[in-house]
Design a protein around this motif. Structure first.
Motif, PDB file in Angstrom:
ATOM      1  N   ILE A   9       0.832  -1.329  -0.018  1.00  0.00           N
ATOM      2  CA  ILE A   9       0.128   0.010   0.150  1.00  0.00           C
ATOM      3  C   ILE A   9       0.710   1.090  -0.084  1.00  0.00           C
ATOM      4  O   ILE A   9       0.580   2.265  -0.733  1.00  0.00           O
ATOM      5  CB  ILE A   9      -1.166   0.076   1.164  1.00  0.00           C
ATOM      6  N   ARG A  10       1.919   1.368   0.875  1.00  0.00           N
ATOM      7  CA  ARG A  10       2.843   2.518   0.766  1.00  0.00           C
ATOM      8  C   ARG A  10       3.297   2.624  -0.297  1.00  0.00           C
ATOM      9  O   ARG A  10       3.566   3.830  -0.767  1.00  0.00           O
ATOM     10  CB  ARG A  10       3.660   2.243   1.853  1.00  0.00           C
ATOM     11  N   ASP A  11       4.011   1.386  -0.909  1.00  0.00           N
ATOM     12  CA  ASP A  11       4.784   1.666  -2.475  1.00  0.00           C
ATOM     13  C   ASP A  11       3.663   2.283  -3.445  1.00  0.00           C
ATOM     14  O   ASP A  11       4.202   2.829  -4.205  1.00  0.00           O
ATOM     15  CB  ASP A  11       4.961   0.362  -2.592  1.00  0.00           C
ATOM     16  N   ALA A  12       2.562   1.743  -3.482  1.00  0.00           N
ATOM     17  CA  ALA A  12       1.803   2.033  -4.187  1.00  0.00           C
ATOM     18  C   ALA A  12       1.278   3.641  -4.242  1.00  0.00           C
ATOM     19  O   ALA A  12       1.123   4.390  -5.484  1.00  0.00           O
ATOM     20  CB  ALA A  12       0.332   1.220  -4.071  1.00  0.00           C
ATOM     21  N   ALA A  29      -6.727  -1.567  -5.366  1.00  0.00           N
ATOM     22  CA  ALA A  29      -6.643  -2.519  -6.671  1.00  0.00           C
ATOM     23  C   ALA A  29      -5.310  -2.817  -6.825  1.00  0.00           C
ATOM     24  O   ALA A  29      -4.959  -3.962  -6.865  1.00  0.00           O
ATOM     25  CB  ALA A  29      -7.494  -2.154  -7.474  1.00  0.00           C
ATOM     26  N   LEU A  30      -4.356  -1.910  -6.875  1.00  0.00           N
ATOM     27  CA  LEU A  30      -2.827  -1.741  -7.197  1.00  0.00           C
ATOM     28  C   LEU A  30      -2.248  -2.608  -6.246  1.00  0.00           C
ATOM     29  O   LEU A  30      -1.360  -3.451  -6.656  1.00  0.00           O
ATOM     30  CB  LEU A  30      -2.451  -0.439  -7.409  1.00  0.00           C
ATOM     31  N   ALA A  31      -2.568  -2.470  -4.834  1.00  0.00           N
ATOM     32  CA  ALA A  31      -1.889  -3.003  -3.679  1.00  0.00           C
ATOM     33  C   ALA A  31      -2.365  -4.655  -3.540  1.00  0.00           C
ATOM     34  O   ALA A  31      -1.868  -5.282  -2.657  1.00  0.00           O
ATOM     35  CB  ALA A  31      -2.000  -2.324  -2.597  1.00  0.00           C
ATOM     36  N   GLY A  32      -3.777  -4.723  -3.829  1.00  0.00           N
ATOM     37  CA  GLY A  32      -4.021  -6.217  -3.704  1.00  0.00           C
ATOM     38  C   GLY A  32      -4.966  -6.305  -2.427  1.00  0.00           C
ATOM     39  O   GLY A  32      -5.007  -7.244  -1.848  1.00  0.00           O
ATOM     40  N   ALA A  33      -5.472  -5.002  -1.877  1.00  0.00           N
ATOM     41  CA  ALA A  33      -6.080  -4.999  -0.571  1.00  0.00           C
ATOM     42  C   ALA A  33      -7.584  -5.216  -1.016  1.00  0.00           C
ATOM     43  O   ALA A  33      -8.053  -4.805  -2.006  1.00  0.00           O
ATOM     44  CB  ALA A  33      -6.031  -3.466  -0.101  1.00  0.00           C
ATOM     45  N   SER A  34      -8.032  -5.818   0.180  1.00  0.00           N
ATOM     46  CA  SER A  34      -9.539  -6.237   0.054  1.00  0.00           C
ATOM     47  C   SER A  34     -10.556  -5.211   0.015  1.00  0.00           C
ATOM     48  O   SER A  34     -11.644  -5.296  -0.342  1.00  0.00           O
ATOM     49  CB  SER A  34      -9.831  -7.366   1.247  1.00  0.00           C
ATOM     50  N   THR A  35     -10.225  -4.058   0.270  1.00  0.00           N
ATOM     51  CA  THR A  35     -10.934  -2.751   0.816  1.00  0.00           C
ATOM     52  C   THR A  35     -10.423  -1.645   0.888  1.00  0.00           C
ATOM     53  O   THR A  35      -9.150  -1.613   1.338  1.00  0.00           O
ATOM     54  CB  THR A  35     -11.990  -3.010   1.999  1.00  0.00           C
ATOM     55  N   PRO A  36     -10.931  -0.559  -0.020  1.00  0.00           N
ATOM     56  CA  PRO A  36     -10.326   0.659  -0.020  1.00  0.00           C
ATOM     57  C   PRO A  36     -10.086   1.441   1.459  1.00  0.00           C
ATOM     58  O   PRO A  36      -9.281   2.253   1.755  1.00  0.00           O
ATOM     59  CB  PRO A  36     -11.107   1.505  -0.759  1.00  0.00           C
TER      60      PRO A  36
END
Length: 96
Positions: A9-12, A29-36
């Motif tokens: 997330i930090r990298d994105a 979406a970019l980091a592959g997280a399940s929710t914003p």
């Protein structure tokens, strides 16, 4: 949340170029997280040293408690708001 997701997330967020914005959903979406919502959590707890101000809600607005500071930082990068809303069609970053 595991440390690997936290760092993705930090990298994105770090990859968002100056003069552009992304939504919490874009970064999820970019980091592959399940929710914003996870993006907001990471930025609130560990985002002071990355360009947190380039991340907006899906409607192009900053979170209410950040609005003045966030719009000020974005203006400094040439991202102009219409009231308190950023036109995502104009300023949204699309990673390649």
């Amino acid at each position: 949340m595991d440390e690997e997701l936290h760092e993705r997330i930090r990298d994105a967020v770090t990859t968002i170029p100056p003069g552009t914005v992304a939504t919490y959903g874009d970064i999820a979406a970019l980091a592959g997280a399940s929710t914003p919502r996870l993006i907001g959590r990471v930025l609130s707890e560990d985002g002071a040293d990355i360009p947190w101000h380039r991340v907006l809600r899906a409607n192009g607005t900053p979170a209410p408690h950040l609005v003045h500071r966030q719009l000020e930082l974005l203006r400094g990068e040439g991202v102009l708001a219409d009231g308190q809303r950023i036109d995502l069609r104009t300023y949204r970053w699309r990673p390649e």
